[in-house]
Design a protein around this motif. Structure first.
Motif, PDB file in Angstrom:
ATOM      1  N   LEU A  19       0.827  -1.204   0.000  1.00  0.00           N
ATOM      2  CA  LEU A  19       0.000   0.000   0.000  1.00  0.00           C
ATOM      3  C   LEU A  19       0.862   1.255   0.000  1.00  0.00           C
ATOM      4  CD1 LEU A  19      -2.663   1.591   0.386  1.00  0.00           C
ATOM      5  CD2 LEU A  19      -2.468   1.121   2.852  1.00  0.00           C
ATOM      6  N   PHE A  20       1.884   1.284   0.858  1.00  0.00           N
ATOM      7  CA  PHE A  20       2.712   2.483   0.955  1.00  0.00           C
ATOM      8  C   PHE A  20       3.478   2.732  -0.344  1.00  0.00           C
ATOM      9  CE2 PHE A  20       6.595   4.786   2.452  1.00  0.00           C
ATOM     10  CZ  PHE A  20       5.953   5.977   2.759  1.00  0.00           C
ATOM     11  N   ARG A  21       4.010   1.681  -0.935  1.00  0.00           N
ATOM     12  CA  ARG A  21       4.726   1.857  -2.197  1.00  0.00           C
ATOM     13  C   ARG A  21       3.805   2.453  -3.261  1.00  0.00           C
ATOM     14  NH1 ARG A  21       7.136  -3.212  -0.750  1.00  0.00           N
ATOM     15  NH2 ARG A  21       5.592  -4.333  -2.016  1.00  0.00           N
ATOM     16  N   HIS A  22       2.577   1.968  -3.320  1.00  0.00           N
ATOM     17  CA  HIS A  22       1.630   2.514  -4.299  1.00  0.00           C
ATOM     18  C   HIS A  22       1.313   3.972  -3.991  1.00  0.00           C
ATOM     19  CE1 HIS A  22      -1.662   2.488  -7.222  1.00  0.00           C
ATOM     20  NE2 HIS A  22      -2.323   3.213  -6.334  1.00  0.00           N
ATOM     21  N   LEU A  23       1.121   4.287  -2.719  1.00  0.00           N
ATOM     22  CA  LEU A  23       0.806   5.672  -2.338  1.00  0.00           C
ATOM     23  C   LEU A  23       1.954   6.616  -2.704  1.00  0.00           C
ATOM     24  CD1 LEU A  23      -0.816   5.076   1.178  1.00  0.00           C
ATOM     25  CD2 LEU A  23      -2.004   5.667  -0.940  1.00  0.00           C
ATOM     26  N   VAL A  24       3.180   6.159  -2.528  1.00  0.00           N
ATOM     27  CA  VAL A  24       4.346   6.981  -2.863  1.00  0.00           C
ATOM     28  C   VAL A  24       4.464   7.160  -4.372  1.00  0.00           C
ATOM     29  CG1 VAL A  24       6.874   7.034  -2.856  1.00  0.00           C
ATOM     30  CG2 VAL A  24       5.630   6.429  -0.758  1.00  0.00           C
ATOM     31  N   GLU A  25       4.337   6.085  -5.104  1.00  0.00           N
ATOM     32  CA  GLU A  25       4.611   6.110  -6.552  1.00  0.00           C
ATOM     33  C   GLU A  25       3.462   6.675  -7.378  1.00  0.00           C
ATOM     34  OE1 GLU A  25       5.525   2.027  -7.178  1.00  0.00           O
ATOM     35  OE2 GLU A  25       7.568   2.184  -6.365  1.00  0.00           O
ATOM     36  N   HIS A  26       2.234   6.657  -6.823  1.00  0.00           N
ATOM     37  CA  HIS A  26       1.085   7.062  -7.635  1.00  0.00           C
ATOM     38  C   HIS A  26       0.196   8.122  -6.995  1.00  0.00           C
ATOM     39  CE1 HIS A  26       1.841   3.788 -10.489  1.00  0.00           C
ATOM     40  NE2 HIS A  26       2.083   3.033  -9.432  1.00  0.00           N
ATOM     41  N   GLU A  27       0.333   8.359  -5.678  1.00  0.00           N
ATOM     42  CA  GLU A  27      -0.597   9.264  -5.014  1.00  0.00           C
ATOM     43  C   GLU A  27       0.089  10.417  -4.275  1.00  0.00           C
ATOM     44  OE1 GLU A  27      -3.734   9.082  -5.495  1.00  0.00           O
ATOM     45  OE2 GLU A  27      -3.864   7.118  -6.463  1.00  0.00           O
ATOM     46  N   GLY A  28       1.406  10.542  -4.412  1.00  0.00           N
ATOM     47  CA  GLY A  28       2.103  11.680  -3.844  1.00  0.00           C
ATOM     48  C   GLY A  28       2.374  11.616  -2.354  1.00  0.00           C
ATOM     49  N   TYR A  29       2.262  10.452  -1.742  1.00  0.00           N
ATOM     50  CA  TYR A  29       2.551  10.328  -0.307  1.00  0.00           C
ATOM     51  C   TYR A  29       4.064  10.319  -0.093  1.00  0.00           C
ATOM     52  CZ  TYR A  29      -2.266   9.348   1.119  1.00  0.00           C
ATOM     53  OH  TYR A  29      -3.607   9.455   1.397  1.00  0.00           O
ATOM     54  N   ARG A  30       4.505  10.950   0.992  1.00  0.00           N
ATOM     55  CA  ARG A  30       5.936  11.038   1.259  1.00  0.00           C
ATOM     56  C   ARG A  30       6.295  10.716   2.710  1.00  0.00           C
ATOM     57  NH1 ARG A  30       5.778  10.554  -3.217  1.00  0.00           N
ATOM     58  NH2 ARG A  30       6.658  11.771  -4.935  1.00  0.00           N
ATOM     59  N   SER A  31       5.317  10.358   3.545  1.00  0.00           N
ATOM     60  CA  SER A  31       5.608  10.090   4.955  1.00  0.00           C
ATOM     61  C   SER A  31       4.936   8.801   5.401  1.00  0.00           C
ATOM     62  CB  SER A  31       5.119  11.238   5.841  1.00  0.00           C
ATOM     63  OG  SER A  31       5.815  12.433   5.571  1.00  0.00           O
ATOM     64  N   PHE A  32       5.638   8.118   6.311  1.00  0.00           N
ATOM     65  CA  PHE A  32       5.101   6.911   6.939  1.00  0.00           C
ATOM     66  C   PHE A  32       5.206   7.080   8.447  1.00  0.00           C
ATOM     67  CE2 PHE A  32       5.682   2.797   8.958  1.00  0.00           C
ATOM     68  CZ  PHE A  32       4.577   2.100   8.485  1.00  0.00           C
ATOM     69  N   ASN A  89      15.084   7.035  -1.299  1.00  0.00           N
ATOM     70  CA  ASN A  89      15.703   8.335  -1.046  1.00  0.00           C
ATOM     71  C   ASN A  89      17.039   8.496  -1.768  1.00  0.00           C
ATOM     72  OD1 ASN A  89      13.570   9.162   0.492  1.00  0.00           O
ATOM     73  ND2 ASN A  89      14.635   9.070   2.461  1.00  0.00           N
ATOM     74  N   GLU A  90      17.732   7.403  -1.969  1.00  0.00           N
ATOM     75  CA  GLU A  90      18.999   7.481  -2.693  1.00  0.00           C
ATOM     76  C   GLU A  90      18.797   7.877  -4.144  1.00  0.00           C
ATOM     77  OE1 GLU A  90      20.653   3.620  -2.075  1.00  0.00           O
ATOM     78  OE2 GLU A  90      21.801   4.247  -0.311  1.00  0.00           O
ATOM     79  N   GLU A  91      17.602   7.620  -4.681  1.00  0.00           N
ATOM     80  CA  GLU A  91      17.356   7.820  -6.108  1.00  0.00           C
ATOM     81  C   GLU A  91      16.456   9.020  -6.407  1.00  0.00           C
ATOM     82  OE1 GLU A  91      15.711   4.163  -7.466  1.00  0.00           O
ATOM     83  OE2 GLU A  91      17.525   2.984  -7.054  1.00  0.00           O
ATOM     84  N   HIS A  92      15.907   9.676  -5.381  1.00  0.00           N
ATOM     85  CA  HIS A  92      14.964  10.762  -5.617  1.00  0.00           C
ATOM     86  C   HIS A  92      15.330  11.991  -4.797  1.00  0.00           C
ATOM     87  CE1 HIS A  92      12.722   7.122  -6.787  1.00  0.00           C
ATOM     88  NE2 HIS A  92      12.032   7.903  -7.590  1.00  0.00           N
ATOM     89  N   ASP A  93      15.066  13.147  -5.367  1.00  0.00           N
ATOM     90  CA  ASP A  93      15.341  14.401  -4.660  1.00  0.00           C
ATOM     91  C   ASP A  93      14.317  14.660  -3.553  1.00  0.00           C
ATOM     92  OD1 ASP A  93      17.537  14.918  -6.264  1.00  0.00           O
ATOM     93  OD2 ASP A  93      16.337  15.985  -7.766  1.00  0.00           O
ATOM     94  N   GLU A  94      13.061  14.321  -3.811  1.00  0.00           N
ATOM     95  CA  GLU A  94      12.020  14.521  -2.807  1.00  0.00           C
ATOM     96  C   GLU A  94      12.024  13.327  -1.866  1.00  0.00           C
ATOM     97  OE1 GLU A  94       7.354  16.033  -2.630  1.00  0.00           O
ATOM     98  OE2 GLU A  94       8.210  15.247  -4.493  1.00  0.00           O
ATOM     99  N   LYS A  95      12.417  13.542  -0.618  1.00  0.00           N
ATOM    100  CA  LYS A  95      12.720  12.450   0.290  1.00  0.00           C
ATOM    101  C   LYS A  95      11.495  11.962   1.060  1.00  0.00           C
ATOM    102  CE  LYS A  95      17.012  13.037  -0.866  1.00  0.00           C
ATOM    103  NZ  LYS A  95      17.597  12.144  -1.897  1.00  0.00           N
ATOM    104  N   LEU A  96      11.548  10.678   1.431  1.00  0.00           N
ATOM    105  CA  LEU A  96      10.541  10.082   2.289  1.00  0.00           C
ATOM    106  C   LEU A  96      10.911  10.303   3.742  1.00  0.00           C
ATOM    107  CD1 LEU A  96       9.972   6.652   0.472  1.00  0.00           C
ATOM    108  CD2 LEU A  96       8.794   8.837   0.105  1.00  0.00           C
ATOM    109  N   ARG A  97       9.890  10.467   4.577  1.00  0.00           N
ATOM    110  CA  ARG A  97      10.095  10.684   6.013  1.00  0.00           C
ATOM    111  C   ARG A  97       9.486   9.531   6.798  1.00  0.00           C
ATOM    112  NH1 ARG A  97      10.726  15.844   7.882  1.00  0.00           N
ATOM    113  NH2 ARG A  97      11.307  14.747   9.788  1.00  0.00           N
ATOM    114  N   PHE A  98      10.065   9.289   7.983  1.00  0.00           N
ATOM    115  CA  PHE A  98       9.588   8.238   8.883  1.00  0.00           C
ATOM    116  C   PHE A  98       9.306   8.865  10.247  1.00  0.00           C
ATOM    117  CE2 PHE A  98      10.032   5.094  12.169  1.00  0.00           C
ATOM    118  CZ  PHE A  98       9.521   3.924  11.642  1.00  0.00           C
TER     119      PHE A  98
END
Length: 390
Positions: free
Chosen positions: A48-61, A113-122
């Motif tokens: 679910l989280f991978r889909h939200l990040v890749e398709h729905e603009g989510y950046r935090s978990f 995060n290693e591959e994208h400028d817009e980083k994910l947060r935890f």
């Protein structure tokens, strides 16, 4: 209405379709756990989280884990410094660092995060507590470290008031309020100091970087919340556990609102912490009631909060009767389904399902009377790989 018409397969298309059916895009999408340590649910959460990040603009978990320990994970995601083994050991509470799905999630987030400028947060959103609580030392001293200039007390005074950490973390206080130091003269003075430090943070906020200000606010919330919780632990009233549960969820709700400030986030915690309805518990002759973190967050966020409860069909050797919600959902053609709970509530109005009684004390079945307060249900027809708690 056929129950199948209320559900769809749990996959990317189903997730996006479900989100489009909501009245607004959630800032916080809560995925509840019907039981901790169910490996399949953790794997679905990752999907679910991978889909939200890749398709729905989510950046935090965010997860039901110690908010201060969570900083270890967030730093690792940002810098890559250290080892994954160390991060899993020091970055999670409640034994969640040993869960394979959590390890895989952290690994994937770091690779992203290693591959994208817009980083994910935890984020961890629980306090540093269980039913007992930790010392407020870490939160208070870290807050002092971030505040420039004169402080309300010296470090020596703070250390003297705190004393040994063992005084604060005594697990015996759960059953014996007389063991708590939460209402001692030292604790009462520390509450005033914590309040002064939070006020001081407001006056000096412009001098701090965005990162330092975010962390200082977290330390302030945590210090004040812990000292308030310790005060509650010293209260010898019959509804003491209910008050402590309410204080814990209020701390979680404050952390959730802070997470929401960073944009859309997936939150993973117990159904009981994320539900909109009031939490109930019997303690002897007393009936305890309090509002969950999700209910409090929804009060502030309105339609920008959405809640997906999880539920299981066969769990180990526990099979739901056919007249329960879980029994009805077990007839769906998918192993993993995403159910529109409000439409399901409408579909079963003529034959109200019976409550499920589970033999697993750690599993919390769906309450048929509360289906209308849930946005969706993530249903696993089988959950056989149950891990022991503790």
């Amino acid at each position: 209405m056929d129950i199948k018409d209320t559900a769809r397969a749990f996959d990317g298309a189903g997730i996006s379709a479900f989100l489009r059916s909501l009245p607004a895009k959630p800032l916080l999408l809560g995925l509840g756990e019907a039981r901790h340590f169910v490996e399949e649910l953790g794997e679905l959460r990752n999907e679910l989280f991978r889909h939200l990040v890749e398709h729905e603009g989510y950046r935090s978990f965010a997860i039901e884990s110690d908010c201060l320990m969570g900083l270890v994970v967030d730093d690792y995601l940002a810098t890559g410094e250290g080892t994954l083994d160390d991060v899993m050991e020091r970055g999670f509470s409640h034994d969640f660092g040993a869960v394979p799905a959590n390890r895989e999630l952290v690994r994937w987030m770091r690779a992203y995060n290693e591959e994208h400028d817009e980083k994910l947060r935890f984020f961890g959103v629980d306090g540093p507590l269980e039913y007992w609580a930790a010392s407020p030392r870490q939160a208070l001293t870290a807050l002092c470290d971030l505040l420039d200039g004169p402080l309300p007390c010296t470090r020596e005074t703070l250390d003297a008031l705190l004393g040994p950490d063992e005084r604060w973390s005594d697990e015996a206080t759960v059953m014996d309020p007389s063991r708590s130091i939460g209402r001692s003269a030292e604790a009462q003075r520390l509450r005033l100091i914590a309040d002064d430090l939070v006020a001081l943070l407001e006056t000096r906020a412009p001098r701090l970087s965005a990162r330092d200000r975010e962390r200082a606010e977290l330390y302030g919330r945590t210090a004040v919340g812990l000292l308030r919780y310790h005060d509650g632990m010293a209260e010898p009233s019959p509804d003491r556990i209910g008050r402590l549960s309410a204080l814990r969820d209020a701390m979680m709700a404050a952390n959730l609102r802070a997470v929401a400030e960073h944009g859309p986030a997936l939150v993973f915690a117990s159904n009981l912490h994320l539900q909109r309805n009031m939490s109930l518990m019997s303690l002897g002759e007393h009936r305890l009631e309090w509002w969950s973190a999700g209910a409090i967050a929804a009060t502030h966020l309105g339609d920008r909060y959405a809640f997906l409860a999880s539920a299981f069909g066969t769990a180990g050797d526990d099979t739901p009767p056919p007249d329960t919600v879980e029994g009805m959902l077990s007839t769906l053609p998918w192993e993993h389904a995403l159910v529109d709970a409000r439409r399901l509530a409408e579909a079963v109005t003529r034959s109200v399902p019976a409550p499920r009684v589970s033999h697993d004390f750690a599993y919390f079945p769906l309450d048929p009377a509360q289906l209308g307060t849930i946005d969706g249900i993530v249903f696993l027809r089988r959950a056989v790989r149950l891990k022991k708690l503790g």
